[in-house]
Write a protein that holds these residues in place. Structure first.
Motif, PDB file in Angstrom:
ATOM      1  N   VAL A  52     -13.333 -10.781  -3.918  1.00  0.00           N
ATOM      2  CA  VAL A  52     -12.061 -10.096  -3.686  1.00  0.00           C
ATOM      3  C   VAL A  52     -12.092  -8.729  -4.350  1.00  0.00           C
ATOM      4  O   VAL A  52     -12.552  -8.586  -5.496  1.00  0.00           O
ATOM      5  N   GLN A  53     -11.587  -7.758  -3.627  1.00  0.00           N
ATOM      6  CA  GLN A  53     -11.459  -6.408  -4.191  1.00  0.00           C
ATOM      7  C   GLN A  53     -10.041  -5.909  -3.970  1.00  0.00           C
ATOM      8  O   GLN A  53      -9.407  -6.238  -2.961  1.00  0.00           O
ATOM      9  N   GLY A  71     -10.811  -9.682   0.979  1.00  0.00           N
ATOM     10  CA  GLY A  71     -11.787 -10.719   0.681  1.00  0.00           C
ATOM     11  C   GLY A  71     -11.252 -12.085   1.067  1.00  0.00           C
ATOM     12  O   GLY A  71     -10.320 -12.210   1.854  1.00  0.00           O
ATOM     13  N   ILE A  72     -11.873 -13.108   0.477  1.00  0.00           N
ATOM     14  CA  ILE A  72     -11.490 -14.482   0.784  1.00  0.00           C
ATOM     15  C   ILE A  72     -10.304 -14.845  -0.106  1.00  0.00           C
ATOM     16  O   ILE A  72     -10.449 -15.020  -1.315  1.00  0.00           O
ATOM     17  N   ILE A  73      -9.152 -14.968   0.508  1.00  0.00           N
ATOM     18  CA  ILE A  73      -7.910 -15.192  -0.227  1.00  0.00           C
ATOM     19  C   ILE A  73      -7.175 -16.373   0.362  1.00  0.00           C
ATOM     20  O   ILE A  73      -6.879 -16.392   1.556  1.00  0.00           O
ATOM     21  N   GLN A  86      -0.445  -8.334   5.152  1.00  0.00           N
ATOM     22  CA  GLN A  86      -1.535  -7.406   4.867  1.00  0.00           C
ATOM     23  C   GLN A  86      -2.089  -7.555   3.453  1.00  0.00           C
ATOM     24  O   GLN A  86      -2.986  -6.802   3.068  1.00  0.00           O
ATOM     25  N   ASN A  87      -1.577  -8.516   2.697  1.00  0.00           N
ATOM     26  CA  ASN A  87      -2.013  -8.702   1.303  1.00  0.00           C
ATOM     27  C   ASN A  87      -1.938  -7.387   0.528  1.00  0.00           C
ATOM     28  O   ASN A  87      -2.857  -7.027  -0.215  1.00  0.00           O
ATOM     29  N   THR A  88      -0.851  -6.678   0.732  1.00  0.00           N
ATOM     30  CA  THR A  88      -0.694  -5.356   0.138  1.00  0.00           C
ATOM     31  C   THR A  88       0.591  -5.299  -0.676  1.00  0.00           C
ATOM     32  O   THR A  88       1.611  -5.876  -0.285  1.00  0.00           O
ATOM     33  N   VAL A 114      -2.599   6.111 -16.151  1.00  0.00           N
ATOM     34  CA  VAL A 114      -3.430   5.537 -15.102  1.00  0.00           C
ATOM     35  C   VAL A 114      -2.790   4.218 -14.703  1.00  0.00           C
ATOM     36  O   VAL A 114      -2.518   3.370 -15.564  1.00  0.00           O
ATOM     37  N   TYR A 115      -2.544   4.055 -13.428  1.00  0.00           N
ATOM     38  CA  TYR A 115      -1.894   2.855 -12.915  1.00  0.00           C
ATOM     39  C   TYR A 115      -2.937   1.929 -12.305  1.00  0.00           C
ATOM     40  O   TYR A 115      -3.766   2.355 -11.491  1.00  0.00           O
ATOM     41  N   TYR A 116      -2.873   0.669 -12.704  1.00  0.00           N
ATOM     42  CA  TYR A 116      -3.834  -0.328 -12.248  1.00  0.00           C
ATOM     43  C   TYR A 116      -3.123  -1.409 -11.440  1.00  0.00           C
ATOM     44  O   TYR A 116      -2.115  -1.975 -11.895  1.00  0.00           O
ATOM     45  N   CYS A 117      -3.687  -1.690 -10.288  1.00  0.00           N
ATOM     46  CA  CYS A 117      -3.201  -2.810  -9.501  1.00  0.00           C
ATOM     47  C   CYS A 117      -3.802  -4.106 -10.051  1.00  0.00           C
ATOM     48  O   CYS A 117      -4.967  -4.134 -10.475  1.00  0.00           O
ATOM     49  N   HIS A 118      -3.023  -5.149 -10.038  1.00  0.00           N
ATOM     50  CA  HIS A 118      -3.477  -6.455 -10.530  1.00  0.00           C
ATOM     51  C   HIS A 118      -3.042  -7.538  -9.560  1.00  0.00           C
ATOM     52  O   HIS A 118      -1.961  -7.474  -8.977  1.00  0.00           O
ATOM     53  N   ALA A 119      -3.898  -8.538  -9.399  1.00  0.00           N
ATOM     54  CA  ALA A 119      -3.533  -9.680  -8.568  1.00  0.00           C
ATOM     55  C   ALA A 119      -4.102 -10.958  -9.166  1.00  0.00           C
ATOM     56  O   ALA A 119      -5.223 -10.966  -9.677  1.00  0.00           O
ATOM     57  N   ASN A 120      -3.323 -11.994  -9.110  1.00  0.00           N
ATOM     58  CA  ASN A 120      -3.748 -13.330  -9.524  1.00  0.00           C
ATOM     59  C   ASN A 120      -3.874 -14.145  -8.242  1.00  0.00           C
ATOM     60  O   ASN A 120      -2.876 -14.400  -7.580  1.00  0.00           O
ATOM     61  N   ILE A 121      -5.133 -14.504  -7.919  1.00  0.00           N
ATOM     62  CA  ILE A 121      -5.427 -15.026  -6.589  1.00  0.00           C
ATOM     63  C   ILE A 121      -6.119 -16.372  -6.655  1.00  0.00           C
ATOM     64  O   ILE A 121      -7.044 -16.575  -7.456  1.00  0.00           O
ATOM     65  N   GLU A 122      -5.687 -17.258  -5.791  1.00  0.00           N
ATOM     66  CA  GLU A 122      -6.333 -18.560  -5.639  1.00  0.00           C
ATOM     67  C   GLU A 122      -7.223 -18.522  -4.401  1.00  0.00           C
ATOM     68  O   GLU A 122      -6.778 -18.119  -3.318  1.00  0.00           O
TER      69      GLU A 122
END
Length: 121
Positions: A1-2, A25-27, A76-78, A93-101
């Motif tokens: 995943v990216q 990616g695979i989500i 769109q997973n956005t 600096v802004y960082y995107c974060h995701a917690n993904i199963e």
């Protein structure tokens, strides 16, 4: 995943910017997704997140409430961060974060590459 983040840049105080972040990616399930930021000499801090449960409930840092709005496009997973009434102290600096199963029941945290937001006074 990216996580592919875009947006940011330079704005004047009182102006607006919009950030977006797409998970690729695979989500199986994005449990939560949002934005953190890190200013020079400071620790990374939460800006805003949106959860999958609870009807997409959101959580904001006190410093950005009523100025920033997070939204999510589930198809769109956005995730988007609309930043209005910007202040010089939003510079970071802004960082995107995701917690993904994934499809195997495993849960991981992912971070985007970071995008600079600079607000001039």
């Amino acid at each position: 995943v990216q996580l592919q983040a875009s947006g940011g840049g330079l704005a004047q105080a009182g102006g607006s910017l919009r950030l977006s972040c797409a998970a690729e990616g695979i989500i199986f399930n994005i449990r939560r997704m949002g934005w953190y930021r890190q200013a020079p000499g400071k620790e990374r801090e939460l800006v805003a997140i949106v959860l999958s449960g609870g009807g997409g409930s959101t959580n904001y840092a006190d410093s950005v409430k009523d100025r920033f709005t997070i939204s999510r496009d589930y198809a769109q997973n956005t995730v988007y961060l609309q930043m209005d009434s910007l202040k010089p102290e939003d510079t970071a600096v802004y960082y995107c974060h995701a917690n993904i199963e994934n499809g195997w029941g495993q849960i991981y945290d992912y971070w985007g590459q970071g995008t600079q937001v600079t607000v001039s006074s």
